[in-house]
Scaffold this motif. Sequence first.
Motif, short mmCIF file in Angstrom:
data_model
loop_
_atom_site.label_atom_id
_atom_site.label_comp_id
_atom_site.label_asym_id
_atom_site.label_seq_id
_atom_site.Cartn_x
_atom_site.Cartn_y
_atom_site.Cartn_z
N ARG A 269 55.53 42.41 -27.08
CA ARG A 269 54.13 42.05 -26.82
C ARG A 269 53.99 40.52 -26.68
O ARG A 269 53.32 40.02 -25.77
CB ARG A 269 53.24 42.55 -27.96
N TRP B 104 46.97 46.17 -25.41
CA TRP B 104 47.61 45.19 -24.52
C TRP B 104 46.95 45.09 -23.13
O TRP B 104 46.73 44.00 -22.61
CB TRP B 104 49.10 45.53 -24.36
N GLU C 290 52.64 38.48 -23.45
CA GLU C 290 51.50 37.54 -23.49
C GLU C 290 51.90 36.21 -22.84
O GLU C 290 51.13 35.62 -22.09
CB GLU C 290 51.05 37.26 -24.93
#
Length: 272
Positions: free
Chosen positions: A178, A204, A182
């Motif tokens: 994750r 997400w 990002e």
Amino acid sequence: MILTARDVTASYPGAEPVLSRATCELANGTRLALLGANGSGKTTLLRCLSGAHKPDSGEIALAGQPLHHDKKSLRNHRRRVQLVLQDPDDQLFSADVTQDVAFGPLNLGLTTDEVRHRVSEALDLLGVTHLADRPTHQLSYGERKRVTIAGAVAMRPDVLLLDEPTAGLDPAGVEDVRTALERLTGQGTTIVLATHDVDFALSWADEAAVVAGGQIQQGPITRILSDTELVNRAHLRQPWQLELAIALGLDSRPRTMIGVLEALSSSHRPTG
Ligand SMILES: Nc1ncnc2c1ncn2[C@@H]1O[C@H](COP(=O)(O)OP(=O)(O)OP(=O)(O)O)[C@@H](O)[C@H]1O
Ligand SMILES: [Mg+2]
């Protein structure tokens, strides 16, 4: 739109089409979760979008330019659109991690310095710098998954297509992926991520595309996951926020459900 699949019909020899006139559109910088049951056609769609599978009909276009499946057009397409396969063992083939991540950039004809820079940047982004000198066959499954993503990232694609990148990862591994995603979004990369994890998808993605019955339904993720009929038809599960709201007897009309998701999922999202 950076990448589109328009009216795409795709099949394998001797079988009914997996996708039938399916359409999916990706605006620049989108985070799209690709959802659907086993065998619904998620991987097939990703393969069409990457140029690996030629649709029977319909069009794949990159920045408005239709993809022709000739060598030159495919080469240009793959440079800008990278697919990371579901099974890392289908993707890793070099002896060690650095060689594997360097393979794509070397093929672009970059200088050794530039390749070295890209490899170290990609390994750092995926949090696998410590594995740089390790033989690929010794890596754990989760390590191999992250190294394959690093290989795609080192190509600095405009669009990254990830086929179940978090499947089989432990919670810390999922959070590392994750974090990497990002950072890629922050750099302007458009990301499509196939997953069976609706909770991850909700926390997400900003959009979702659901593959069911050969068709694709695309929209804001809160709207798509609030659509109980679609969720059931696609054999998905609703995110925990909605299961909780329903268990608490909250008004289950779609507008209320979208409100619940927007309120409860916003706390997951990074600001900015
Ligand atoms: N190479 C192939 N040859 C023949 N049929 C295939 C091939 N690859 C996939 N299929 C079939 O196409 C359909 C869609 O498969 P696909 O892999 O796209 O589904 P998926 O949504 O990615 O599933 P999963 O969630 O299990 O990964 C399935 O019925 C599958 O059996
Ligand atoms: Mg698949």
